[in-house]
Design a protein around this motif. Structure first.
Motif, mmCIF file in Angstrom:
data_model
loop_
_atom_site.group_PDB
_atom_site.id
_atom_site.type_symbol
_atom_site.label_atom_id
_atom_site.label_comp_id
_atom_site.label_asym_id
_atom_site.label_seq_id
_atom_site.Cartn_x
_atom_site.Cartn_y
_atom_site.Cartn_z
ATOM 1 N N SER A 56 0.949 -1.399 0.110
ATOM 2 C CA SER A 56 -0.020 0.079 -0.005
ATOM 3 C C SER A 56 0.749 1.193 0.104
ATOM 4 C CB SER A 56 -0.697 -0.126 1.222
ATOM 5 O OG SER A 56 -1.906 -1.147 1.241
ATOM 6 N N SER A 57 2.273 1.198 -0.108
ATOM 7 C CA SER A 57 3.051 2.217 -0.222
ATOM 8 C C SER A 57 2.888 3.178 -1.510
ATOM 9 C CB SER A 57 4.594 1.718 -0.303
ATOM 10 O OG SER A 57 4.656 1.022 -1.550
ATOM 11 N N PHE A 58 2.077 2.653 -2.554
ATOM 12 C CA PHE A 58 2.030 3.719 -3.397
ATOM 13 C C PHE A 58 0.863 4.982 -3.533
ATOM 14 C CE2 PHE A 58 2.936 -0.524 -5.090
ATOM 15 C CZ PHE A 58 4.286 -0.228 -5.650
ATOM 16 N N GLN A 59 0.090 4.660 -2.571
ATOM 17 C CA GLN A 59 -0.970 5.607 -2.314
ATOM 18 C C GLN A 59 -0.440 7.054 -2.074
ATOM 19 O OE1 GLN A 59 -2.992 3.368 0.366
ATOM 20 N NE2 GLN A 59 -2.416 4.728 2.349
ATOM 21 N N LYS A 60 0.921 6.875 -1.252
ATOM 22 C CA LYS A 60 1.525 8.560 -0.818
ATOM 23 C C LYS A 60 1.904 9.005 -2.094
ATOM 24 C CE LYS A 60 6.219 6.695 -0.002
ATOM 25 N NZ LYS A 60 5.678 5.300 -0.201
ATOM 26 N N SER A 117 -4.403 -8.291 -7.720
ATOM 27 C CA SER A 117 -5.295 -7.037 -7.597
ATOM 28 C C SER A 117 -4.803 -5.732 -7.503
ATOM 29 C CB SER A 117 -6.429 -7.268 -6.460
ATOM 30 O OG SER A 117 -5.895 -7.059 -5.251
ATOM 31 N N LEU A 118 -5.389 -4.771 -7.771
ATOM 32 C CA LEU A 118 -5.160 -3.423 -7.833
ATOM 33 C C LEU A 118 -6.443 -2.746 -7.408
ATOM 34 C CD1 LEU A 118 -2.617 -1.261 -7.597
ATOM 35 C CD2 LEU A 118 -3.291 -0.883 -10.053
ATOM 36 N N ILE A 119 -6.506 -2.182 -6.273
ATOM 37 C CA ILE A 119 -7.583 -1.329 -5.833
ATOM 38 C C ILE A 119 -7.377 -0.050 -5.640
ATOM 39 C CG2 ILE A 119 -9.619 -1.531 -4.110
ATOM 40 C CD1 ILE A 119 -9.046 -4.778 -3.983
ATOM 41 N N LEU A 120 -8.103 0.835 -6.071
ATOM 42 C CA LEU A 120 -8.111 2.203 -5.796
ATOM 43 C C LEU A 120 -9.367 2.636 -5.170
ATOM 44 C CD1 LEU A 120 -6.846 5.235 -6.269
ATOM 45 C CD2 LEU A 120 -8.272 5.351 -8.210
ATOM 46 N N HIS A 121 -9.250 3.319 -3.729
ATOM 47 C CA HIS A 121 -10.541 3.607 -3.124
ATOM 48 C C HIS A 121 -10.532 5.156 -2.880
ATOM 49 C CE1 HIS A 121 -13.393 2.901 -0.004
ATOM 50 N NE2 HIS A 121 -12.669 3.726 0.939
ATOM 51 N N VAL A 122 -11.510 5.626 -3.209
ATOM 52 C CA VAL A 122 -11.654 7.204 -3.352
ATOM 53 C C VAL A 122 -12.992 7.597 -2.379
ATOM 54 C CG1 VAL A 122 -11.967 9.370 -4.679
ATOM 55 C CG2 VAL A 122 -10.896 7.294 -5.802
ATOM 56 N N PHE A 125 -12.594 1.284 -7.176
ATOM 57 C CA PHE A 125 -12.450 0.803 -8.535
ATOM 58 C C PHE A 125 -11.486 -0.457 -7.976
ATOM 59 C CE2 PHE A 125 -12.725 5.350 -9.347
ATOM 60 C CZ PHE A 125 -13.604 5.338 -10.408
ATOM 61 N N THR A 126 -11.969 -1.745 -8.386
ATOM 62 C CA THR A 126 -11.372 -3.165 -7.869
ATOM 63 C C THR A 126 -10.823 -3.922 -8.745
ATOM 64 O OG1 THR A 126 -13.690 -4.051 -7.787
ATOM 65 C CG2 THR A 126 -13.158 -3.133 -5.840
ATOM 66 N N GLY A 127 -11.109 -3.432 -10.222
ATOM 67 C CA GLY A 127 -10.668 -4.049 -11.121
ATOM 68 C C GLY A 127 -9.337 -3.732 -11.904
ATOM 69 N N LEU A 128 -8.389 -2.868 -11.372
ATOM 70 C CA LEU A 128 -7.275 -2.092 -11.974
ATOM 71 C C LEU A 128 -6.234 -2.956 -12.129
ATOM 72 C CD1 LEU A 128 -7.432 1.359 -10.269
ATOM 73 C CD2 LEU A 128 -8.737 0.512 -12.224
ATOM 74 N N GLN A 141 -3.976 -0.004 -3.310
ATOM 75 C CA GLN A 141 -3.463 -1.251 -2.769
ATOM 76 C C GLN A 141 -3.199 -2.410 -3.693
ATOM 77 O OE1 GLN A 141 -4.737 -3.197 1.200
ATOM 78 N NE2 GLN A 141 -5.636 -5.039 -0.166
ATOM 79 N N LEU A 142 -1.950 -2.551 -4.014
ATOM 80 C CA LEU A 142 -1.350 -3.722 -4.777
ATOM 81 C C LEU A 142 -1.094 -4.874 -4.268
ATOM 82 C CD1 LEU A 142 -0.199 -4.535 -7.596
ATOM 83 C CD2 LEU A 142 2.016 -3.973 -6.847
ATOM 84 N N THR A 143 -1.993 -5.977 -4.622
ATOM 85 C CA THR A 143 -1.740 -7.594 -4.039
ATOM 86 C C THR A 143 -1.083 -8.409 -5.258
ATOM 87 O OG1 THR A 143 -3.554 -7.101 -2.524
ATOM 88 C CG2 THR A 143 -2.691 -9.602 -2.909
ATOM 89 N N TYR A 144 0.208 -9.074 -5.062
ATOM 90 C CA TYR A 144 0.824 -9.902 -5.776
ATOM 91 C C TYR A 144 1.273 -11.071 -5.300
ATOM 92 C CZ TYR A 144 5.112 -7.592 -4.810
ATOM 93 O OH TYR A 144 6.399 -7.308 -4.149
#
Length: 439
Positions: free
Chosen positions: A7-11, A291-296, A351-354, A430-433
């Motif tokens: 989740s480090s990318f949100q910054k 998954s890659l999820i964007l929450h606004v 956006f849950t399908g990125l 949030q990126l999950t791999y």
């Protein structure tokens, strides 16, 4: 196999409000009215439209044309503002055909005689007061605009002379380009018209049991449909208070034809970190994005006395592809474009399908297409999403039946005044791999 949640990318995400004052108006929804809302702005709307003609007219035994009426139909709750506010609209004939695509910034004077007199005026309000119970139960109301008798006679005679004129929208538009419906008086209410039709009322004689019988009848001569060109002319002055808050760093969405959100999306950094984690030597030999999820999330708006709601849907698309998306009537492909529905319980969009967006970028990079600034310039745009239920059945020893919601249209949001305040500090990415290590 190791599962990594990052989740480090949100910054690295930044957002800002950007003007959205010229949207493609391809929708059968038509806004009419004028309103000033504290904490939102001043909105004035009218519309220009062609019509889909009826393929056949009833002409046999018609003794008299009684009236030609334009009905602007709307649902009981399809207005914003004071239902008792006295309003007036005026109707002008178009003098040339509408060009496509039509934008909300269209200049109506390019299509009608601004110095001419309207062919009809209609005073109205949005209230149901005074309507009989039988009409109230129907759940909708119509603004009833009587058009000139000469116009009724013109349509009727043209059909009798040359029915082929009414065989297609394009041929009919050459004969009758359409109407401009303009707000001419009043303020305090904006009505969302969902259905516009033009009905001919007439007197007809027919033979019943060897006797002449005279009665009144009506038929729909034309209507606004998705196949024809129609556009809302929208003028929105965003409230100065909102403008000053934006200048101070706040981020707003405003619709219709108001403000979008421009997002810096850290595509390069996400890809670089993922590739380093799963393929830069060492013991790691394989990786898969789960998954890659964007929450606004949104913030409460203090000055919202009219109770304006956030847009029901947001579109996620590259800034460079935004106009093409609407002009070419695209649907989200869940690779380059996505939509998210507003969740009133969490006051947010997710956006849950990125994942597919990122996979597409990575695949193109492997084929030699480098990641560019365009891949990191994302706009969030208020939209309306229309769908229909599709049923299917099959049998092979047994019968199965299923229903599926299929999206049929995505258009810029113009249904009603709408506003949202983005909680920029709490946007989550949030990126999950998965990665596999060699022992």
């Amino acid at each position: 196999m190791e599962i990594v949640v990052d989740s480090s990318f949100q910054k690295l995400i930044t957002v800002e409000s950007v003007p959205n004052d010229s949207v493609v108006g391809r929708t059968i929804t038509q806004l009419i009215g004028r309103i000033s809302i504290p904490g939102y702005g001043k909105l004035e709307t009218d519309f220009l439209t062609q019509f889909m003609p009826a393929a056949a007219f009833d002409t046999v035994g018609v003794d008299r044309l009684d009236s030609l009426v334009l009905y602007l139909n709307y649902n009981a709750d399809s207005f914003t503002g004071d239902s008792l506010a006295p309003m007036q609209l005026s109707v002008f004939p178009l003098e040339k055909q509408l060009k496509s695509p039509i934008y909300s910034s269209i200049d109506p004077a390019d299509y009608y005689n601004a110095q001419g007199m309207p062919v009809a005026l209609k005073s109205y309000n949005a209230s149901y007061l005074g309507l009989p119970d039988s009409l109230i139960k129907l759940g909708y109301k119509a603004i009833r605009v009587k058009l000139p008798d000469e116009m009724a006679d013109r349509f009727f005679q043209k059909y009798k002379e040359d029915p082929s004129t009414f065989s297609s929208p394009s041929r009919f538009a050459q004969f009758f380009p359409g109407l401009y419906v303009k707000t001419s008086y009043g303020s305090g209410c904006v009505v969302n018209v969902q259905n516009s039709v033009m009905n001919l009322h007439y007197t007809k004689t027919t033979v019943i049991n060897d006797k002449d019988s005279t009665y009144v009848a009506a038929q729909t001569l034309m209507a606004v449909t998705p196949e024809i060109s129609t556009g809302n002319h929208i003028k929105l002055e965003v409230d100065p208070m909102i403008q000053s808050e934006i200048a101070a760093g706040k981020v707003y969405l405003v619709a219709p034809a108001g403000l979008n959100v421009l997002m810096h999306f850290p595509t390069r950094q996400i890809v670089a970190d993922f590739e380093q984690a799963v393929g830069d030597g060492g013991s790691t030999i394989q990786g898969l994005i789960n998954s890659l999820i964007l929450h606004v999330p949104l913030k409460e708006i203090a000055n919202n006395s009219y109770g304006l709601e956030p847009p029901q849907f947001l579109l996620f698309v590259r800034k460079s592809e935004l106009q093409k998306f609407f002009e070419e009537k695209e649907l989200t492909d869940n690779i380059r474009s996505f939509y998210a529905k507003y969740d009133s319980n969490t006051r947010s969009y997710s956006f849950t399908g990125l994942r597919t967006f990122l996979n597409d970028v990575i695949e193109k990079k492997r084929q030699g297409t480098e990641i560019t600034d365009a891949d990191e310039e994302i706009v969030l745009v208020p939209v309306s999403v229309y769908s229909e239920t599709v049923s299917s059945g099959s049998s092979y020893y047994y019968y199965s039946y299923s229903e599926q919601e299929v999206v049929t249209d995505i258009v810029p949001y113009i249904s009603a005044p709408s506003i949202a305040l983005i909680d920029a500090d709490n946007i989550k990415l949030q990126l999950t791999y998965s990665r596999q290590t060699k022992k």
